[in-house]
Structures are given as structure tokens and as C-alpha cells.
Motif scaffolding. Structure first.
Motif, mmCIF file in Angstrom:
data_model
loop_
_atom_site.group_PDB
_atom_site.id
_atom_site.type_symbol
_atom_site.label_atom_id
_atom_site.label_comp_id
_atom_site.label_asym_id
_atom_site.label_seq_id
_atom_site.Cartn_x
_atom_site.Cartn_y
_atom_site.Cartn_z
ATOM 1 N N GLY A 25 41.517 31.700 28.207
ATOM 2 C CA GLY A 25 41.519 32.927 27.430
ATOM 3 C C GLY A 25 42.411 34.001 28.023
ATOM 4 N N VAL A 26 42.383 35.177 27.373
ATOM 5 C CA VAL A 26 43.219 36.319 27.740
ATOM 6 C C VAL A 26 42.299 37.483 28.088
ATOM 7 N N GLU A 27 42.638 38.214 29.138
ATOM 8 C CA GLU A 27 41.863 39.394 29.517
ATOM 9 C C GLU A 27 42.781 40.428 30.152
ATOM 10 N N THR A 28 42.393 41.698 30.008
ATOM 11 C CA THR A 28 43.183 42.812 30.537
ATOM 12 C C THR A 28 42.277 43.722 31.343
ATOM 13 N N TYR A 29 42.806 44.202 32.468
ATOM 14 C CA TYR A 29 42.003 44.973 33.423
ATOM 15 C C TYR A 29 42.568 46.369 33.636
ATOM 16 N N TYR A 30 41.659 47.282 33.957
ATOM 17 C CA TYR A 30 42.032 48.597 34.478
ATOM 18 C C TYR A 30 41.250 48.815 35.764
ATOM 19 N N LEU A 31 41.656 49.796 36.546
ATOM 20 C CA LEU A 31 41.040 50.009 37.857
ATOM 21 C C LEU A 31 39.667 50.664 37.729
ATOM 22 N N HIS A 32 38.676 49.991 38.200
ATOM 23 C CA HIS A 32 37.320 50.512 38.353
ATOM 24 C C HIS A 32 36.548 49.440 39.087
ATOM 25 N N TRP A 33 35.272 49.674 39.326
ATOM 26 C CA TRP A 33 34.496 48.658 40.013
ATOM 27 C C TRP A 33 34.180 47.519 39.067
ATOM 28 N N ALA A 34 34.175 46.281 39.578
ATOM 29 C CA ALA A 34 33.954 45.103 38.740
ATOM 30 C C ALA A 34 32.532 45.086 38.206
ATOM 31 N N GLN A 35 32.406 44.699 36.944
ATOM 32 C CA GLN A 35 31.100 44.656 36.296
ATOM 33 C C GLN A 35 30.503 43.255 36.248
ATOM 34 N N ASP A 36 31.287 42.234 36.564
ATOM 35 C CA ASP A 36 30.750 40.878 36.531
ATOM 36 C C ASP A 36 31.408 40.039 37.623
ATOM 37 N N MET B 88 35.313 40.122 39.634
ATOM 38 C CA MET B 88 35.459 40.271 41.079
ATOM 39 C C MET B 88 36.235 39.096 41.673
ATOM 40 N N GLU B 89 35.996 37.908 41.150
ATOM 41 C CA GLU B 89 36.721 36.730 41.635
ATOM 42 C C GLU B 89 38.211 36.844 41.318
ATOM 43 N N VAL B 90 38.538 37.315 40.117
ATOM 44 C CA VAL B 90 39.947 37.478 39.745
ATOM 45 C C VAL B 90 40.620 38.500 40.653
ATOM 46 N N ALA B 91 39.933 39.643 40.893
ATOM 47 C CA ALA B 91 40.503 40.670 41.762
ATOM 48 C C ALA B 91 40.688 40.148 43.180
ATOM 49 N N ALA B 92 39.728 39.392 43.675
ATOM 50 C CA ALA B 92 39.842 38.840 45.028
ATOM 51 C C ALA B 92 41.031 37.894 45.134
ATOM 52 N N ARG B 93 41.243 37.079 44.103
ATOM 53 C CA ARG B 93 42.386 36.160 44.132
ATOM 54 C C ARG B 93 43.708 36.911 44.090
ATOM 55 N N GLU B 94 43.819 37.895 43.210
ATOM 56 C CA GLU B 94 45.071 38.648 43.109
ATOM 57 C C GLU B 94 45.317 39.496 44.349
ATOM 58 N N ASN B 95 44.233 39.950 44.985
ATOM 59 C CA ASN B 95 44.376 40.760 46.202
ATOM 60 C C ASN B 95 44.510 39.908 47.456
ATOM 61 N N ALA B 96 44.280 38.591 47.307
ATOM 62 C CA ALA B 96 44.338 37.659 48.437
ATOM 63 C C ALA B 96 43.306 38.013 49.505
ATOM 64 N N ALA C 186 38.152 46.089 37.484
ATOM 65 C CA ALA C 186 38.053 45.443 38.787
ATOM 66 C C ALA C 186 38.923 46.209 39.776
ATOM 67 N N PRO C 187 38.635 46.090 41.079
ATOM 68 C CA PRO C 187 39.386 46.833 42.095
ATOM 69 C C PRO C 187 40.661 46.104 42.529
ATOM 70 N N PHE C 188 41.674 46.125 41.684
ATOM 71 C CA PHE C 188 42.948 45.486 42.021
ATOM 72 C C PHE C 188 43.765 46.397 42.935
ATOM 73 N N TYR C 189 44.259 45.849 44.046
ATOM 74 C CA TYR C 189 45.081 46.624 44.969
ATOM 75 C C TYR C 189 46.299 47.216 44.277
ATOM 76 N N VAL C 190 46.914 46.428 43.388
ATOM 77 C CA VAL C 190 48.174 46.858 42.786
ATOM 78 C C VAL C 190 47.995 48.075 41.882
ATOM 79 N N LEU C 191 46.759 48.367 41.481
ATOM 80 C CA LEU C 191 46.489 49.535 40.633
ATOM 81 C C LEU C 191 45.979 50.728 41.432
ATOM 82 N N MET C 192 45.651 50.520 42.702
ATOM 83 C CA MET C 192 45.052 51.595 43.491
ATOM 84 C C MET C 192 46.057 52.702 43.798
#
Length: 626
Positions: free
Chosen positions: A484-495, A499-507, A561-567
Motif C-alpha cells: 500500500g501507500v502511506e504519507t507521513y508528517y512529523l509527530h509522535w507515532a500512533q501505531d 514507529m517501525e517505518v521511522a526506525a528503518r528510515e532513521n537507521a 512518526a518521528p522521522f529525522y529528515v523532517l526534524m
């Protein structure tokens, strides 16, 4: 009469306990830069709990501005200290902890008073005594911390040499070899004359000079690892914004403070040494920057200091990123302004003044002459109107961020397809269609296969005054059936999935992300959350609609989610996960140029819808379209 006095006494007690809760809650998390990493909120809570009249005074009258009260508080605590020291058998640990809190209250409430440094020193002495009698590691750490706090925050205090040698004594008690360095640093920090006034300084100095070079084994309870190393300093700067990144080998605690005449911001890194590459090094910044230079030095044997020299300090923000550990400092000369905001302001300033019309057309799309009016911006999805919507801000500069690159391939999908290649292809095509449609500038964080650190991408957007920031990615999951397709903005993860997606993108691990929660909330105070959520919603809606015209796709919705690239992004900023590389069907589709084109068209349509809702679309027409 007796009943009346009892009622009054009961009211005062009730008010005292009410103040205990109010004061404790209101001060939590509001300590200044000098005590940002300390137990500041606990001071008032502790005092209120043990001294209800103090809580009542604080609630009714606020923090006292009376220098007389500061002196009285200190003298009272000092008298109690002498009493307890003379008859220690009468007092237990709780009494000493309350006494430490009383000293702490003096300099918390009156940090510039003449007795503030005396109070810091006495608090350190209390904890040093507790360590000597109880050998608790927490007392050792608190005593060392308060001694160091005195040295850094009150460098001209007469207690400075004693505090430095107090640290040396505590380190020596734990068989830590740095004790000798602290003794030998005394003359450099305070002058030989001041150090010689401390009893036993000469004998300690002689012992320090003859101390063994080979360090003994360190107790694991005190430090399970060696000191962290400050490995490098990077920066990005513009006339209105500067980002400084301190790269460290491991996590550290730090203190910050501001010095005036000239303005300087310093950051003290505990248990940190400088790498050989940056010892004694300084960085001169461009002439347009309000930050003139960055300096580093080994302030104490195990404390590195970073100093930022300013023309003047307006506003700054500090947060950390993990893997590797980085301390990020964002500095603003004033209110941040994007390229579109600057152009809008210039147009308003140069626009000729017109006589007001006698009447205003009602809500309609065309007037009597058949000329289409600029649409009135609507409310955002929460029902409110942002400043951008109210003013119809112009969008002049968009930044596209193809995820990953260089040695970071991102996710690996079906047939070895790499995320970094997919995101670059989509971003290049999206830039092309945006430039064809609108008269805007489109920037890219990377236009080839190179690695760009996550914190650098946001710094590029801020320093170049970008109006919108869109980070493009391809998703992945350990569950190969997820699609599927999903879009994120910076805030705390709700599910958990977000959080798993943010952790992967943030390494980083999800556990590391949870540690950053306080920093995310701090950053959100100056982030365009509502506009970012709106942009994410428009992009998600039209991306799904565009892809579904030819391919079945699942709508996973808009998430945070808390993505580094958006912080730290000062403009509306989102991250788009186009599809799952790890899903068998979607992984093959992401390699198909036709599928990529549907993604590009969906993002373009979503961007157009967002701009129209903002009242910006009419401002973007290319000259050939008018």
C-alpha cells in the motif's frame, strides 16, 4: 475562636499541599539552558513537600525577587549544615537530601545573587559527604556534577579551586586516573595563586605529577565504557538560519549556557574528549552568517566545550539524533522566512495603494465581466486557518528529497531493486512536471547517487528558504504481505507500524526512537504541524487516486512518526512512502516506469490541490499561461 483558628490553619495546610502539586507540575520541563539536563523541577517539589509555607509563598507571590530573601535562605541552610555536621548521629539520609534541596533552591530562584555560587558549592559538599558515608554512585555523580556546574557557570567564584580539587578527590576515591589531571589543571583555570590558597594543594600537585601513567582498572559501576569522542563539527548557514552538528562516538550528557558581551553559546560535553583531528581547531563562517565562528577545546580533563561566537543571539534550539550520536543546534537570527513569504512581503510593500471599493462582490467564481477571481482559501482539515491560508502566501521554492543514496541503498526489493534508485527516478520526473506546470524553483537534496546525511537535508531546506519539503521513499517491511501507500508528517507515532517505518528510515532501533520523545515535542513547538498534515493528506489522496486508475493499490492513510529528515523543518514537510519494495507485486511495479509515472502524476495533483487550498495556485501560473 478556637474553631476559627483551626479552620484558618486547615486552609493554610490545604493551600500548601495544593501549591506542592501546582508548583511541581508547572515547573516540570521548564528549566533554563544552564540546568536543562538536571533535576531542576524536583527542587521546588521537594521544598514544597517539606516546607508548606514555602509552597504557599511561591503560589501566592511567585518567585521572590528579594535579594534579602536569597541571603536569608542561604544563611538558614548554612546554619543547619553546621548543626548537622556537629551532631551527624542525629540525622539520617533524608535530612541531608532536604538540606541539599534547600541549597539548590537558593541558586535556582536567585541565580545571579552573590550567594548563588556559595549555595552550589554547599550542595556539592552535601552530596560529597553522603558519598563518603554511604558510597552510593548516585551521590558521587551528583557531587561531581555540582562541582563542575560551579566551575562552568560561576568561573569567577572563589570556590572554583576548591570545587576542582573536590572533583579530583572524588575521582581519586574511585581510582579514576583523571584525578591527577584535575589537580594539574587548577593553575590553568584559576591561577597558581588562587590554587595555593586551598589546603593540601601543593602536596596533591606533587602526588599528581608522580602519579602512574598507566591507569588502573576502573570500577564498572562508575563508567562501563571510555569517554565519548567529539569527532567532528559540521555546519550549514544562511543569513537567517544556521545548523551546527556535533558528531560524537557515543551518547553524552551536556549543559548549555549563554554568555554576553560578546554573545556566545557554549555546550559542555561531559565525559568527552576531542579527537586529534579537531583539537585547537576553529571554523570561520561566511560573512553573511550571524554566527561568526565555532571553537572547540578541552575545558576540563573529561569535559569538552564547544563555543559558538555570535554577532547576537536571537533564538536557538538543541536536539539529538542517534546512530551515530549527534547533537544538533539550530540557530535563528529572527523569525524564519521562506522564499515565498519574502516575495509576498515584497509584493505587498511595492503594491500601489488603491481606493477602497464601495461594495465587495459576494462569494462567486466570476464577476460581471466574466473574469475569474482568485479563490478564497478554505480552512484546513482541523477547521482553522493558518497564517499562510489567511494571507494566501506565495510558493516560490519547493525541495524534493530522494531518500537514501551513495553507500546507503535503502530497502532492497524484488530482483535486487534498490530504494535509492527508485526515489531518485521519481524525484527527477516530479521536478520536471512541476517546472512544466508552474513558475517555481525546484531544488533537490541530491541529483545523483550520493549520500546526504538526514540532518543535512533539513538544513538545506531551512538555509535556502524552501516553502515546501517533500521526501520521497519506497516502503519495506519484515511482513512481505504488507502493501500500500502511506504519507507521513512529523509527530509522535500512533501505531507500531509507523514507529517501525521511522526506525528503518532513521537507521535506529525503535527503543532509541522512544528516547527521543522529549526532543520531538520540543521541535513540534516551532513546526508547521497543521500545514504538514494538510499537505500529507492531499498528496496521499491524489496519489492513491492516480495509481488506482491503472493498478490496484491499498490506501494506508496519513500517519505521523518521528522521522529525522523532517526534524527541524521550518516549512510544511512530509515523507511519502510510495509502495512496498518488499511486496512481490508492488516491488515489481516500482521498477516499472509506467507505475512511477502514475506516482508522479498523483503527487503533482496532490500538490496542486494543496496549493489551491492555500490560495497559492493563482500565483504560480507560468508566464506562457497568462
Amino acid at each position: 475562636m478556637t474553631v476559627g483558628l483551626c479552620r484558618i490553619r486547615w486552609c493554610l495546610v490545604t493551600l500548601g499541599f495544593t501549591a506542592y502539586f501546582i508548583v511541581g507540575d508547572s515547573l516540570r520541563g521548564t528549566t533554563s539552558g544552564r540546568t536543562a539536563n538536571r533535576e531542576g523541577s524536583g527542587t521546588y517539589r521537594l521544598l514544597a513537600a517539606h516546607d508548606p509555607p514555602f509552597a504557599v509563598r511561591h503560589l501566592l507571590f511567585g518567585k521572590s525577587r528579594s535579594g534579602t530573601e536569597a541571603g536569608a535562605l542561604y544563611r538558614s541552610a548554612r546554619t543547619l549544615y553546621r548543626t548537622m555536621q556537629a551532631r551527624p548521629e542525629r540525622y539520617d539520609r533524608r535530612h541531608w537530601e532536604r538540606l541539599a534541596a534547600q541549597f539548590r533552591a537558593v541558586y535556582y530562584r536567585h541565580p545571579t545573587h552573590a550567594v548563588a555560587d556559595d549555595a552550589v558549592y554547599m550542595e556539592a559538599e552535601v552530596y560529597a559527604r553522603l558519598f563518603q558515608t554511604g558510597a552510593r554512585d548516585e551521590d558521587w555523580r551528583r557531587a561531581v556534577d555540582r562541582y563542575k556546574f560551579l566551575i562552568t557557570e560561576y568561573p569567577h567564584s572563589p570556590w572554583g579551586p576548591k570545587a576542582l580539587l573536590g572533583v579530583a578527590a572524588l575521582y581519586r576515591a574511585q581510582s579514576l586516573p583523571e584525578w591527577a589531571s584535575y589537580v594539574m589543571e587548577c593553575a590553568r583555570l584559576f591561577s597558581e595563586t588562587r590554587c595555593q590558597k586551598v589546603p593540601d594543594y601543593k602536596s596533591l600537585l606533587a602526588q599528581a605529577r608522580s602519579a602512574r601513567v598507566d591507569p588502573p582498572t576502573r570500577p564498572e559501576s562508575v563508567r562501563a565504557r571510555g569517554p565519548s569522542v567529539l569527532q567532528g563539527v559540521r555546519y550549514w548557514t544562511s543569513p537567517q538560519y544556521t545548523r551546527i552538528v556535533l558528531e560524537l562516538s557515543d551518547a553524552v550528557s551536556y549543559r548549555t549556557g549563554v554568555l554576553r558581551d560578546p554573545d556566545r553559546l557554549y555546550i559542555d560535553l561531559d565525559q568527552t574528549v576531542l579527537s586529534r583531528q579537531i583539537r585547537g581547531q576553529g571554523w570561520e563562517l561566511p560573512t553573511h552568517a550571524h554566527l561568526r565562528q565555532v571553537r572547540v577545546g578541552q575545558y576540563l580533563p573529561d569535559t569538552a566545550r564547544v563555543v559558538l561566537d555570535f554577532d547576537r543571539i536571537k533564538q536557538h534550539r538543541i536536539f539529538i539524533l542517534e546512530s551515530p550520536y549527534r547533537i544538533v543546534v539550530d540557530i535563528f537570527q529572527g523569525l524564519w522566512e521562506s522564499a515565498g513569504q519574502a516575495q509576498s512581503r515584497a509584493e505587498v510593500a511595492t503594491r500601489p495603494t488603491e481606493a477602497p471599493a464601495l461594495s465587495t462582490p459576494t462569494d462567486r467564481s466570476e464577476d460581471a465581466a466574466g473574469i475569474r477571481e482568485v479563490p478564497v482559501p478554505g480552512a484546513n482539515r482541523s477547521g482553522t486557518y493558518s497564517i499562510a491560508r489567511q494571507l494566501g502566501m506565495k510558493v516560490a521554492r519547493i525541495m524534493l528529497d530522494p531518500g537514501h543514496g551513495g553507500h546507503d541503498p535503502g530497502a532492497i526489493g524484488v530482483g535486487g531493486l534498490r530504494e535509492k534508485d527508485v526515489t531518485l527516478a521519481i524525484a527527477r520526473r516530479l521536478r520536471e512536471v512541476i517546472l512544466q506546470r508552474w513558475n517555481v524553483e525546484v531544488l533537490m537534496t541530491r541529483d545523483d547517487d550520493r549520500f546526504v546525511p538526514l540532518e543535512e537535508r533539513t538544513a538545506m531546506a531551512n538555509s535556502q528558504g524552501v516553502d515546501l519539503f517533500i521526501s520521497i521513499h519506497a516502503n519495506a517491511s519484515r511482513n512481505g504481505r504488507l502493501h500500500g501507500v502511506e504519507t507521513y508528517y512529523l509527530h509522535w507515532a500512533q501505531d507500531p507500524h509507523a514507529m517501525e517505518v521511522a526506525a528503518r528510515e532513521n537507521a535506529v532501533s525503535t527503543a532509541k526512537l522512544h528516547e527521543l520523545r522529549k526532543f520531538v515535542h520540543l521541535i513540534l513547538q516551532s513546526t508547521k504541524v497543521e500545514e504538514s498534515r494538510d499537505l500529507a493528506a492531499y498528496l496521499q489522496q491524489h496519489l492513491v487516486r492516480s495509481v488506482r486508475r491503472r493498478y490496484p493499490i491499498r490506501d494506508l492513510g496519513v500517519k505521523s512518526a518521528p522521522f529525522y529528515v523532517l526534524m527541524g523543518a521550518q516549512m510544511p514537510a512530509v515523507l511519502v512512502e510510495t509502495a512496498f519494495l518488499t511486496h512481490d507485486r508492488e516491488g515489481r511495479l516500482l521498477a516499472d516506469p509506467a507505475f512511477q509515472e502514475r506516482v508522479v502524476q498523483g503527487l503533482l495533483e496532490g500538490l496542486a490541490a494543496y496549493l489551491e487550498a492555500q490560495g497559492s495556485l493563482a500565483r504560480l501560473a507560468r508566464p506562457s499561461d497568462t
